[in-house]
Write a protein that holds these residues in place. Structure first.
Motif, PDB file in Angstrom:
ATOM      1  N   LYS A 168       0.891  -1.055  -0.070  1.00 56.10           N
ATOM      2  CA  LYS A 168       0.503   0.316  -0.166  1.00 56.10           C
ATOM      3  C   LYS A 168       0.460   0.975   0.195  1.00 56.10           C
ATOM      4  O   LYS A 168       0.637   2.375  -0.805  1.00 56.10           O
ATOM      5  CB  LYS A 168      -0.648   0.187   0.847  1.00 56.10           C
ATOM      6  N   GLN A 169       2.113   1.667   0.626  1.00 58.45           N
ATOM      7  CA  GLN A 169       2.802   2.064   1.374  1.00 58.45           C
ATOM      8  C   GLN A 169       3.378   2.385  -0.743  1.00 58.45           C
ATOM      9  O   GLN A 169       3.690   3.863  -1.004  1.00 58.45           O
ATOM     10  CB  GLN A 169       3.798   2.126   1.943  1.00 58.45           C
ATOM     11  N   LEU A 170       3.610   1.212  -1.245  1.00 54.96           N
ATOM     12  CA  LEU A 170       4.395   1.793  -3.010  1.00 54.96           C
ATOM     13  C   LEU A 170       3.399   2.238  -3.388  1.00 54.96           C
ATOM     14  O   LEU A 170       3.709   3.351  -4.563  1.00 54.96           O
ATOM     15  CB  LEU A 170       5.084   0.581  -2.985  1.00 54.96           C
ATOM     16  N   CYS A 171       2.280   1.756  -3.423  1.00 50.36           N
ATOM     17  CA  CYS A 171       1.090   2.132  -4.621  1.00 50.36           C
ATOM     18  C   CYS A 171       0.474   3.961  -3.980  1.00 50.36           C
ATOM     19  O   CYS A 171       0.887   4.419  -4.590  1.00 50.36           O
ATOM     20  CB  CYS A 171      -0.067   1.820  -4.116  1.00 50.36           C
ATOM     21  N   ALA A 172       0.999   4.803  -3.141  1.00 50.87           N
ATOM     22  CA  ALA A 172       0.663   5.647  -2.420  1.00 50.87           C
ATOM     23  C   ALA A 172       1.976   6.471  -2.491  1.00 50.87           C
ATOM     24  O   ALA A 172       1.721   7.465  -2.974  1.00 50.87           O
ATOM     25  CB  ALA A 172       0.897   5.503  -0.654  1.00 50.87           C
ATOM     26  N   LEU A 173       2.597   6.182  -2.737  1.00 47.66           N
ATOM     27  CA  LEU A 173       3.999   6.402  -3.920  1.00 47.66           C
ATOM     28  C   LEU A 173       3.769   6.629  -5.131  1.00 47.66           C
ATOM     29  O   LEU A 173       5.049   7.585  -6.073  1.00 47.66           O
ATOM     30  CB  LEU A 173       5.067   6.310  -2.947  1.00 47.66           C
ATOM     31  N   ASN A 174       3.231   5.758  -5.269  1.00 48.78           N
ATOM     32  CA  ASN A 174       2.615   6.241  -7.104  1.00 48.78           C
ATOM     33  C   ASN A 174       3.862   5.083  -8.350  1.00 48.78           C
ATOM     34  O   ASN A 174       4.447   5.468  -8.874  1.00 48.78           O
ATOM     35  CB  ASN A 174       3.250   7.235  -7.891  1.00 48.78           C
ATOM     36  N   ILE A 175       4.950   4.422  -6.930  1.00 54.62           N
ATOM     37  CA  ILE A 175       5.479   3.727  -7.537  1.00 54.62           C
ATOM     38  C   ILE A 175       4.464   2.245  -8.036  1.00 54.62           C
ATOM     39  O   ILE A 175       5.553   1.992  -9.195  1.00 54.62           O
ATOM     40  CB  ILE A 175       6.252   2.691  -6.349  1.00 54.62           C
ATOM     41  N   LEU A 176       3.845   2.025  -7.297  1.00 56.97           N
ATOM     42  CA  LEU A 176       2.986   0.648  -7.923  1.00 56.97           C
ATOM     43  C   LEU A 176       1.547   1.158  -8.004  1.00 56.97           C
ATOM     44  O   LEU A 176       1.172   2.009  -7.542  1.00 56.97           O
ATOM     45  CB  LEU A 176       3.476  -1.043  -6.552  1.00 56.97           C
ATOM     46  N   SER A 177       0.867   0.437  -8.416  1.00 57.34           N
ATOM     47  CA  SER A 177      -0.449   0.660  -8.632  1.00 57.34           C
ATOM     48  C   SER A 177      -1.276  -0.268  -8.600  1.00 57.34           C
ATOM     49  O   SER A 177      -1.340  -1.614  -9.131  1.00 57.34           O
ATOM     50  CB  SER A 177      -1.477   1.873  -9.808  1.00 57.34           C
ATOM     51  N   LYS A 178      -2.479  -0.292  -8.166  1.00 55.27           N
ATOM     52  CA  LYS A 178      -3.592  -2.016  -8.047  1.00 55.27           C
ATOM     53  C   LYS A 178      -4.302  -1.886  -9.529  1.00 55.27           C
ATOM     54  O   LYS A 178      -5.010  -1.373  -9.609  1.00 55.27           O
ATOM     55  CB  LYS A 178      -4.201  -1.739  -6.599  1.00 55.27           C
ATOM     56  N   TYR A 183      -0.303  -5.669  -9.270  1.00 55.88           N
ATOM     57  CA  TYR A 183       0.172  -4.907  -9.283  1.00 55.88           C
ATOM     58  C   TYR A 183       0.512  -4.183 -11.061  1.00 55.88           C
ATOM     59  O   TYR A 183       1.371  -5.050 -11.690  1.00 55.88           O
ATOM     60  CB  TYR A 183       1.529  -4.410  -8.447  1.00 55.88           C
ATOM     61  N   TYR A 184       0.841  -3.023 -10.936  1.00 54.08           N
ATOM     62  CA  TYR A 184       1.286  -2.767 -12.321  1.00 54.08           C
ATOM     63  C   TYR A 184       3.155  -1.671 -11.359  1.00 54.08           C
ATOM     64  O   TYR A 184       2.397  -0.894 -10.635  1.00 54.08           O
ATOM     65  CB  TYR A 184       0.348  -1.582 -13.009  1.00 54.08           C
ATOM     66  N   ILE A 185       3.402  -2.222 -12.641  1.00 53.93           N
ATOM     67  CA  ILE A 185       4.942  -1.409 -11.912  1.00 53.93           C
ATOM     68  C   ILE A 185       4.852   0.539 -12.952  1.00 53.93           C
ATOM     69  O   ILE A 185       5.276   0.423 -13.669  1.00 53.93           O
ATOM     70  CB  ILE A 185       6.170  -1.887 -12.127  1.00 53.93           C
ATOM     71  N   GLN A 186       4.378   1.727 -11.692  1.00 56.26           N
ATOM     72  CA  GLN A 186       4.853   2.955 -12.676  1.00 56.26           C
ATOM     73  C   GLN A 186       6.037   3.060 -12.505  1.00 56.26           C
ATOM     74  O   GLN A 186       5.931   4.281 -14.238  1.00 56.26           O
ATOM     75  CB  GLN A 186       3.857   3.659 -11.848  1.00 56.26           C
ATOM     76  N   ASP A 187       6.701   2.617 -12.150  1.00 55.53           N
ATOM     77  CA  ASP A 187       8.299   3.382 -11.259  1.00 55.53           C
ATOM     78  C   ASP A 187       9.177   2.622 -11.329  1.00 55.53           C
ATOM     79  O   ASP A 187       8.827   2.397  -9.823  1.00 55.53           O
ATOM     80  CB  ASP A 187       8.017   4.546 -10.392  1.00 55.53           C
ATOM     81  N   GLU A 198      18.789   3.345  -1.821  1.00 52.43           N
ATOM     82  CA  GLU A 198      18.642   3.909  -1.754  1.00 52.43           C
ATOM     83  C   GLU A 198      17.411   4.683  -1.638  1.00 52.43           C
ATOM     84  O   GLU A 198      17.895   6.026  -1.691  1.00 52.43           O
ATOM     85  CB  GLU A 198      19.068   4.464  -3.967  1.00 52.43           C
ATOM     86  N   LEU A 199      16.224   4.488  -1.845  1.00 45.51           N
ATOM     87  CA  LEU A 199      14.829   5.057  -1.502  1.00 45.51           C
ATOM     88  C   LEU A 199      14.708   4.599  -0.368  1.00 45.51           C
ATOM     89  O   LEU A 199      14.163   3.382  -0.338  1.00 45.51           O
ATOM     90  CB  LEU A 199      14.001   5.210  -3.182  1.00 45.51           C
ATOM     91  N   LEU A 200      14.152   5.283   0.141  1.00 42.62           N
ATOM     92  CA  LEU A 200      13.367   4.677   1.666  1.00 42.62           C
ATOM     93  C   LEU A 200      12.288   5.240   1.152  1.00 42.62           C
ATOM     94  O   LEU A 200      11.460   6.232   1.067  1.00 42.62           O
ATOM     95  CB  LEU A 200      14.067   5.660   2.824  1.00 42.62           C
ATOM     96  N   ILE A 201      10.884   4.026   2.105  1.00 44.16           N
ATOM     97  CA  ILE A 201       9.582   4.514   1.083  1.00 44.16           C
ATOM     98  C   ILE A 201       9.014   4.376   2.539  1.00 44.16           C
ATOM     99  O   ILE A 201       7.472   5.198   2.481  1.00 44.16           O
ATOM    100  CB  ILE A 201       8.800   3.183   0.890  1.00 44.16           C
ATOM    101  N   TYR A 202       9.414   4.504   3.603  1.00 45.64           N
ATOM    102  CA  TYR A 202       9.504   5.069   5.043  1.00 45.64           C
ATOM    103  C   TYR A 202       9.987   6.668   5.527  1.00 45.64           C
ATOM    104  O   TYR A 202      11.259   6.438   5.422  1.00 45.64           O
ATOM    105  CB  TYR A 202       9.213   4.205   6.634  1.00 45.64           C
ATOM    106  N   GLU A 203       9.136   7.463   5.756  1.00 45.52           N
ATOM    107  CA  GLU A 203      10.302   7.805   6.777  1.00 45.52           C
ATOM    108  C   GLU A 203      10.604   8.498   8.000  1.00 45.52           C
ATOM    109  O   GLU A 203      10.044   7.511   8.550  1.00 45.52           O
ATOM    110  CB  GLU A 203       9.562   9.340   6.547  1.00 45.52           C
TER     111      GLU A 203
END
Length: 203
Positions: A168-178, A183-187, A198-203
């Motif tokens: 869900k977090q990956l989707c919220a960051l528009n990396i994936l979409s349901k 799941y579709y890889i957007q980025d 290199e990229l953290l999905i949680y702050e």
């Protein structure tokens, strides 16, 4: 192989949830998975599935045990309708083991699998989001990730609930979409950066 595979093989089909290989029971066939999805797994002491890997299309199965008449350690089950090229081992085992080209390729394949297993044991120390991103990239055809999340949770040794939070977090960051049941890889670039840490999905 130098042998003519068309002369020594048959085309066989497996339905979803049908077993290709059963742990502890030597298989009479060497399988080349041509289409479909399969899961390789064992059972833990509490009867849970311990996923080892998912097979890609055009994957060889049985080269480590069945080829040599040994009982396999893992089960292999079809996750979808699966089509295989099957070679009858009681009939052709001797010819295969005397085929130098085939044996050399088998040795290379087994060495590659050992290296991959060593790499997998190392990555178990990585955060789940890193391992998940790597897993998605490894098991994606094109831009669609179609594996069931329950199977993914088993493969990544985590709970379904924890895995779903990261998806869900990956989707919220528009990396994936349901997309329906996948799941579709957007980025892809961002997903690769997550997979390398290199990229953290949680702050």
């Amino acid at each position: 192989m130098t042998l003519d595979i068309h002369e020594i093989s048959d085309l066989v089909c497996f339905a979803r949830n049908e077993y290709l290989v059963t742990a502890g029971v030597p298989s009479d066939y060497l399988y080349f998975v041509m289409s479909g999805k399969t899961i390789c797994f064992s059972y833990t002491t509490n009867e849970k599935n311990n996923c080892v890997s998912f097979t890609q299309h055009q994957t060889l199965m049985g080269e480590a045990s069945s080829l040599f008449g040994k009982p396999p350690t893992f089960n292999v089950k079809a996750l979808s309708d699966t089509v295989c090229i099957a070679i009858n081992l009681p009939r052709y085992r001797t010819a295969l083991l005397n085929d130098l080209t085939f044996v050399r390729n088998i040795c290379e394949l087994l060495a590659s699998k050992i290296n991959n297993e060593g790499r997998y044991s190392t990555t178990l120390l990585d955060p789940l989001e890193v391992r998940l991103a790597q897993f998605i990239l490894l098991n994606t055809a094109g831009h669609l990730f179609t594996l069931q999340l329950t199977d993914c949770a088993d493969a990544l040794n985590t709970s379904y609930r924890h895995l779903l939070r990261i998806m869900k977090q990956l989707c919220a960051l528009n990396i994936l979409s349901k997309e329906h049941n996948c799941y579709y890889i957007q980025d892809r670039d961002a997903l690769e950066r997550v997979s390398s840490g290199e990229l953290l999905i949680y702050e």
